[in-house]
Design a protein around this motif. Sequence first.
Motif, mmCIF file in Angstrom:
data_model
loop_
_atom_site.group_PDB
_atom_site.id
_atom_site.type_symbol
_atom_site.label_atom_id
_atom_site.label_comp_id
_atom_site.label_asym_id
_atom_site.label_seq_id
_atom_site.Cartn_x
_atom_site.Cartn_y
_atom_site.Cartn_z
ATOM 1 N N ASN A 552 12.752 8.001 -1.821
ATOM 2 C CA ASN A 552 12.480 9.434 -1.802
ATOM 3 C C ASN A 552 11.675 9.781 -0.550
ATOM 4 O OD1 ASN A 552 10.460 11.766 -2.461
ATOM 5 N ND2 ASN A 552 12.160 12.049 -3.884
ATOM 6 N N ALA A 553 12.230 10.627 0.301
ATOM 7 C CA ALA A 553 11.622 10.893 1.606
ATOM 8 C C ALA A 553 10.232 11.512 1.477
ATOM 9 C CB ALA A 553 12.535 11.820 2.418
ATOM 10 N N GLU A 554 10.071 12.456 0.554
ATOM 11 C CA GLU A 554 8.769 13.113 0.406
ATOM 12 C C GLU A 554 7.710 12.130 -0.087
ATOM 13 O OE1 GLU A 554 6.749 16.848 -2.071
ATOM 14 O OE2 GLU A 554 8.924 16.527 -2.108
ATOM 15 N N ARG A 555 8.071 11.321 -1.076
ATOM 16 C CA ARG A 555 7.111 10.350 -1.603
ATOM 17 C C ARG A 555 6.786 9.301 -0.542
ATOM 18 N NH1 ARG A 555 9.611 7.232 -5.959
ATOM 19 N NH2 ARG A 555 9.324 9.069 -7.272
ATOM 20 N N ARG A 556 7.808 8.840 0.173
ATOM 21 C CA ARG A 556 7.557 7.831 1.188
ATOM 22 C C ARG A 556 6.589 8.355 2.251
ATOM 23 N NH1 ARG A 556 12.209 4.293 4.109
ATOM 24 N NH2 ARG A 556 12.328 3.524 1.981
ATOM 25 N N ALA A 557 6.781 9.593 2.656
ATOM 26 C CA ALA A 557 5.900 10.170 3.677
ATOM 27 C C ALA A 557 4.464 10.267 3.171
ATOM 28 C CB ALA A 557 6.412 11.545 4.091
ATOM 29 N N SER A 558 4.289 10.702 1.917
ATOM 30 C CA SER A 558 2.931 10.830 1.382
ATOM 31 C C SER A 558 2.276 9.464 1.212
ATOM 32 C CB SER A 558 2.951 11.569 0.044
ATOM 33 O OG SER A 558 3.564 10.787 -0.965
ATOM 34 N N ARG A 559 3.064 8.456 0.812
ATOM 35 C CA ARG A 559 2.509 7.106 0.643
ATOM 36 C C ARG A 559 2.122 6.514 1.999
ATOM 37 N NH1 ARG A 559 2.552 9.535 -3.739
ATOM 38 N NH2 ARG A 559 3.269 8.515 -5.641
ATOM 39 N N LEU A 560 2.965 6.714 3.003
ATOM 40 C CA LEU A 560 2.642 6.218 4.330
ATOM 41 C C LEU A 560 1.351 6.859 4.842
ATOM 42 C CD1 LEU A 560 6.170 6.179 6.022
ATOM 43 C CD2 LEU A 560 4.746 4.193 5.537
ATOM 44 N N ALA A 561 1.224 8.162 4.626
ATOM 45 C CA ALA A 561 0.021 8.862 5.095
ATOM 46 C C ALA A 561 -1.223 8.334 4.379
ATOM 47 C CB ALA A 561 0.172 10.359 4.868
ATOM 48 N N TYR A 562 -1.104 8.070 3.067
ATOM 49 C CA TYR A 562 -2.262 7.589 2.321
ATOM 50 C C TYR A 562 -2.655 6.180 2.767
ATOM 51 C CZ TYR A 562 -5.301 6.223 -1.513
ATOM 52 O OH TYR A 562 -6.368 5.770 -2.235
ATOM 53 N N VAL A 563 -1.669 5.306 2.914
ATOM 54 C CA VAL A 563 -1.976 3.934 3.329
ATOM 55 C C VAL A 563 -2.598 3.936 4.726
ATOM 56 C CG1 VAL A 563 -0.990 1.687 3.885
ATOM 57 C CG2 VAL A 563 -0.206 2.918 1.858
ATOM 58 N N ARG A 564 -2.072 4.767 5.626
ATOM 59 C CA ARG A 564 -2.639 4.833 6.978
ATOM 60 C C ARG A 564 -4.082 5.345 6.942
ATOM 61 N NH1 ARG A 564 2.525 7.269 8.553
ATOM 62 N NH2 ARG A 564 3.832 5.667 9.501
ATOM 63 N N SER A 565 -4.359 6.296 6.045
ATOM 64 C CA SER A 565 -5.720 6.828 5.967
ATOM 65 C C SER A 565 -6.712 5.770 5.514
ATOM 66 C CB SER A 565 -5.766 8.018 5.003
ATOM 67 O OG SER A 565 -5.617 7.602 3.650
ATOM 68 N N ARG A 566 -6.241 4.778 4.774
ATOM 69 C CA ARG A 566 -7.118 3.711 4.294
ATOM 70 C C ARG A 566 -7.222 2.561 5.287
ATOM 71 N NH1 ARG A 566 -8.319 3.126 -1.223
ATOM 72 N NH2 ARG A 566 -8.233 0.882 -0.913
ATOM 73 N N THR A 567 -6.128 2.310 6.003
ATOM 74 C CA THR A 567 -6.087 1.126 6.868
ATOM 75 C C THR A 567 -6.282 1.449 8.342
ATOM 76 O OG1 THR A 567 -3.680 1.270 7.114
ATOM 77 C CG2 THR A 567 -4.524 -0.015 5.255
ATOM 78 N N GLY A 568 -6.094 2.710 8.705
ATOM 79 C CA GLY A 568 -6.211 3.084 10.104
ATOM 80 C C GLY A 568 -5.001 2.738 10.937
#
Length: 569
Positions: A552-568
């Motif tokens: 799911n494109a919308e979910r994938r984008a939100s998950r990528l953004a969240y993981v990046r916010s935690r890992t930098g």
Amino acid sequence: MRQAITARAHPTSAGYRLGPRVRAAAATQPYRRRRGDPAHRPLRIYAVDPELPESDGGVATLNVPWEPLDPGPSGALLVVDGFDRVSGARYLPADLEAPEAGAPGGRAPSVDDPRFHQQMAYAVASHVYAAFTRALGRTPSFAVRAGHAGRARLRIVPFGARGVTGWYDRARGEIVLGYARRKDGHAFAALSHDIVAHEMCHALVDGLRARFDVPMNPDVPALHEALADLVALFSRFGCAALVERAFRRTGSDLRRAAALAAIARQAAGSRHRALRSALGRRGAPRVYDAALPPHRLGAVLVGAVYDAFVEVFERKTAQYVQLAGGGRAPVPGTLAAILARECGALARQFQALCIRAIDYCPPADVELGEFLRAVVTADRDLVPDDAWGYRRAWIDAFRRRGIHPPGVAIEAGEEAIAWAPPDTPLPRAETLRVAALRFGGDPAQPAGPDELERQAHAVGALVTGPGGAWRFGLEAPGRRGNTIAGLPVVESVRALRREAPDGRTRLDLVAEVTQEIAVDEGRGRVVLVGGSTIVIGPDGEVRCVIRKGTWNAERRASRLAYVRSRTGV
């Protein structure tokens, strides 16, 4: 909770892998009672912590499953280590088989006796393990390496750190509990019922779900913390004298019983305060907000479940409360004892609902609303006729807290909220029919690691066979653009045995399949995890697929953004 996340898996010649926990699950082996063994070992504990007087129900006795114990205590599942990692002292181990500890209840409660600290840590952890066993209908396994004689045992360190804190460390296979000096003496995490139970829950949830701790959205760590608090809270409600004393003092209105709803007083830093409360603290958020930190977001879920608990308790005890003059009036002795028993029994049921729901959650990327779906589905499977409105109370409480199942209108009712069966029938897993399974004497226990591996291969063949891997939340392995999909991993196959109130016993299997999706962008690689939880009925039919795909494109984008916010990344 501190954990090292590993993605190791054993490759096969087929298009899937077996996770390392498949065979390792057989290494968690509780003691098997023999003829003549006692059923329980009564052990005294502090019901809350040492600050609560015994006259207020501050001392309780837990009946933990009996097993022969070496000094420590050290048993088939748990090893308590009396080494003080702060001072370097080595305390005498608690020998619960010694004559001086053989009195009913074991060693007497004492802040100054390190052996009692060890006894209490063992007793509370054993009690929580027994609660998981009853709720799941099987032996829960630890995600720790097998040691002596091929057994996986969890180590508990009561004097392991500075500070009244605790954590579960998967890499070292242990629960570490700390202590600290305060103005009025020392405070010990090992003497806090809630802290020990909380960390034991983390260890058991980690054993149940291999990738449940991968933080792909803010709900994942929040659910971990909320589950641990709920298991601790409902376990403490089983201390009848504590609950009875509260009813005698403040009445039966659980919304006013702040002392009963308090969680982890020892860790709060001052006397008569709690780290958290199921009633919520002044100024604490009451509704869902994804921007909240994990403990505060988890507290919203705890509040929702506690609201449902209070509602059902009031419904079931309305006649008793009327006799007592209303919920705010102090309750007389005999009636307080009756209400305390009702409260304890209901707390065990709610605790079981929370634990059992883990088997019905997606294997990764879980959301708080999906936990509600899991609770409703697990309960409907076991109790189709919800006479007391348990499920309605859960749904209403989650709606008031703003926790909504994704993709489902919460107002639609429990039929819509429960996980649905597959849209079209899936191939039957003939080799996973109950008649084809091999058990180790107990219908809930596999015959051994080879049988677990055989079952896992059957699941692997199912999810990669005809019918489309997408129906199991999976993608075809390989690279597509900047995305690399790994092989599906069969993480576990476990028995799902439940006994209904009418005496019926149901035996299903629940399998956990995951898949890593690596996304390469200019800033680096981010790994997401998808997959499905698969419930297989006694005839090999696929009853339910709880999938969490990553396409799911919308979910994938939100998950990528969240993981990046935690890992930098």
